[in-house]
Design a protein around this motif. Structure first.
Motif, PDB file in Angstrom:
ATOM      1  N   HIS A  26       1.676  -2.286  -6.434  1.00 44.24           N
ATOM      2  CA  HIS A  26       1.661  -1.078  -5.622  1.00 44.24           C
ATOM      3  C   HIS A  26       0.292  -0.438  -5.809  1.00 44.24           C
ATOM      4  CE1 HIS A  26       6.178  -0.912  -5.297  1.00 44.24           C
ATOM      5  NE2 HIS A  26       5.990  -1.813  -6.239  1.00 44.24           N
ATOM      6  N   GLY A  27      -0.312  -0.018  -4.735  1.00 46.31           N
ATOM      7  CA  GLY A  27      -1.631   0.581  -4.867  1.00 46.31           C
ATOM      8  C   GLY A  27      -2.208   0.935  -3.518  1.00 46.31           C
ATOM      9  N   GLU A  49      -8.027  -6.748  -7.844  1.00 45.64           N
ATOM     10  CA  GLU A  49      -8.948  -5.677  -7.431  1.00 45.64           C
ATOM     11  C   GLU A  49     -10.266  -6.284  -6.947  1.00 45.64           C
ATOM     12  OE1 GLU A  49      -9.159  -2.150  -9.712  1.00 45.64           O
ATOM     13  OE2 GLU A  49      -6.985  -1.968  -9.536  1.00 45.64           O
ATOM     14  N   GLN A  63      -8.520   2.869   1.262  1.00 47.25           N
ATOM     15  CA  GLN A  63      -9.562   3.326   0.345  1.00 47.25           C
ATOM     16  C   GLN A  63     -10.707   3.922   1.142  1.00 47.25           C
ATOM     17  OE1 GLN A  63     -10.783   0.383  -2.644  1.00 47.25           O
ATOM     18  NE2 GLN A  63      -8.672  -0.366  -2.663  1.00 47.25           N
ATOM     19  N   GLU A  97      -4.640  -8.276 -12.652  1.00 47.98           N
ATOM     20  CA  GLU A  97      -4.947  -7.066 -11.896  1.00 47.98           C
ATOM     21  C   GLU A  97      -6.435  -6.944 -11.581  1.00 47.98           C
ATOM     22  OE1 GLU A  97      -3.158  -3.540 -13.541  1.00 47.98           O
ATOM     23  OE2 GLU A  97      -1.138  -4.239 -13.000  1.00 47.98           O
ATOM     24  N   CYS A 110       0.840  -1.195   0.000  1.00 44.67           N
ATOM     25  CA  CYS A 110       0.000   0.000   0.000  1.00 44.67           C
ATOM     26  C   CYS A 110       0.878   1.248   0.000  1.00 44.67           C
ATOM     27  CB  CYS A 110      -0.920   0.018   1.212  1.00 44.67           C
ATOM     28  SG  CYS A 110      -1.976   1.485   1.233  1.00 44.67           S
ATOM     29  N   GLN A 134      -6.693  -1.612  -4.762  1.00 42.58           N
ATOM     30  CA  GLN A 134      -6.707  -0.775  -5.959  1.00 42.58           C
ATOM     31  C   GLN A 134      -5.302  -0.654  -6.548  1.00 42.58           C
ATOM     32  OE1 GLN A 134      -8.488   3.000  -5.126  1.00 42.58           O
ATOM     33  NE2 GLN A 134      -7.767   3.910  -7.037  1.00 42.58           N
ATOM     34  N   VAL A 135      -5.076  -1.359  -7.635  1.00 44.69           N
ATOM     35  CA  VAL A 135      -3.729  -1.445  -8.199  1.00 44.69           C
ATOM     36  C   VAL A 135      -3.349  -0.166  -8.938  1.00 44.69           C
ATOM     37  CG1 VAL A 135      -2.274  -2.672  -9.841  1.00 44.69           C
ATOM     38  CG2 VAL A 135      -3.917  -3.946  -8.462  1.00 44.69           C
ATOM     39  N   LYS A 136      -2.173   0.371  -8.592  1.00 45.09           N
ATOM     40  CA  LYS A 136      -1.658   1.575  -9.257  1.00 45.09           C
ATOM     41  C   LYS A 136      -0.482   1.233 -10.170  1.00 45.09           C
ATOM     42  CE  LYS A 136      -3.882   5.010  -7.013  1.00 45.09           C
ATOM     43  NZ  LYS A 136      -4.759   5.972  -7.703  1.00 45.09           N
ATOM     44  N   ASP A 137       0.282   0.276  -9.749  1.00 47.15           N
ATOM     45  CA  ASP A 137       1.470  -0.072 -10.520  1.00 47.15           C
ATOM     46  C   ASP A 137       1.905  -1.490 -10.128  1.00 47.15           C
ATOM     47  OD1 ASP A 137       3.511   0.185 -12.287  1.00 47.15           O
ATOM     48  OD2 ASP A 137       4.668   1.639 -11.135  1.00 47.15           O
ATOM     49  N   HIS A 138       2.841  -2.011 -10.872  1.00 45.87           N
ATOM     50  CA  HIS A 138       3.290  -3.364 -10.563  1.00 45.87           C
ATOM     51  C   HIS A 138       4.763  -3.536 -10.884  1.00 45.87           C
ATOM     52  CE1 HIS A 138       1.616  -3.680 -14.801  1.00 45.87           C
ATOM     53  NE2 HIS A 138       2.922  -3.630 -14.923  1.00 45.87           N
TER      54      HIS A 138
END
Lengths: 150, 150
Positions: free
Chosen positions: A137-138, B122, A144, B118, A100, B128-132
């Motif tokens: 990453h998120g 989710e 949330q 992804e 996170c 909530q995926v932003k990057d990997h």
DNA sequence: TGTCAAATTAAAATCATTTTAAATTAAAAC
DNA sequence: GTTTTAATTTAAAATGATTTTAATTTGACA
């Protein structure tokens, strides 16, 4: 617990390494903190509680050794320290992580998820996959909620 | 090349940073070595060829800045140094890597591959995926051949 | 029991990276 | 166009993680 230590002992012996008291204490700490992602320093401080004479270098060497034996996986979340993660019993592959970006928490994913992707890589790139590292990453569930409320 | 530098210049300006000569020289090195996975030290040595007065700390700061702007991605293959990888033009997501455990070569995969995974993360983990970050360890095409022949 | 190799300790060394303080640059204000 | 100001760079020192060293300890085995 004891049976997992026995198993690790056998793995060490099979490569003619010994399970010294220091190594055992280190392994016990790892087993007791299986959910965490401890740095070498973290492990050192925890081991020191049960074996105060141990040195940091020994912890490093032990973790390196366990890493070679694939008992632990060495991971790096980009914060400048390596973390050591016990491989789950019977786990074929390394597990994944959800980091996170808000609160820094790290969640583990046991499920493989990558079976299809790996076949695809082997097929289309001719690369024989042995292992993988996958980190997302998120924003975790908790953060949330916080974001919505604030 | 020039047009990519212009673009980066604009990105910098939009956050009120300047494209100083040192920064430009650094960006040029990255553009000229797009296929490589250079460490800060590697970049430093290459930049020094065109701008000998530059300091290592400046290179570090520049790479950090470019990383924040998502112009480069900072990656770590577990060898103790961070590497800086220029994001491909128009790339939405970070690309993946195939690291050969035999010869150490690093191949890049542009394709996304993770769309399904992804969505699954989710949906099933509420994350909530932003990057990997995805890296496969294994044996590259070349080394497979060698192994067969030897 | 004596020998030898493996392992450990504590301290020092190394290596990547960051910080500091002083000097430079360059844009904005006057 | 000179002064002011903030951003940037430099070089050196500091930091922090990890590794190496040399001396000591441990424990298996001859």
């Amino acid at each position: 617990m004891e049976h997992r230590i026995e198993k690790i002992k056998k793995q060490l012996h099979s490569q003619s390494y010994k399970l010294t008291p220091q190594r055992e204490a280190t392994v016990r700490v790892l087993l007791e903190h299986e959910e965490d992602h401890l740095s070498a320093e973290d492990v050192y401080l925890l081991v020191k509680e049960k074996a105060p004479e141990i040195g940091l270098a020994t912890v490093y060497r032990t973790l390196e050794l366990l890493s070679e034996l694939k008992v632990v996986d060495k991971i790096n979340f980009g914060d400048g320290v390596s973390r050591y993660d016990l491989r789950k019993e019977g786990a074929e592959h390394f597990h994944h992580h959800l980091v996170c970006v808000e609160c820094g928490s790290v969640e583990e994913i046991e499920e493989d998820l990558l079976t299809d992707v790996e076949s695809q890589v082997e097929r289309d790139w001719g690369f024989q996959v042995k292992d993988h590292r996958l980190t997302f990453h998120g924003i975790c569930k908790k953060c949330q909620v916080v974001t919505v409320n604030s």
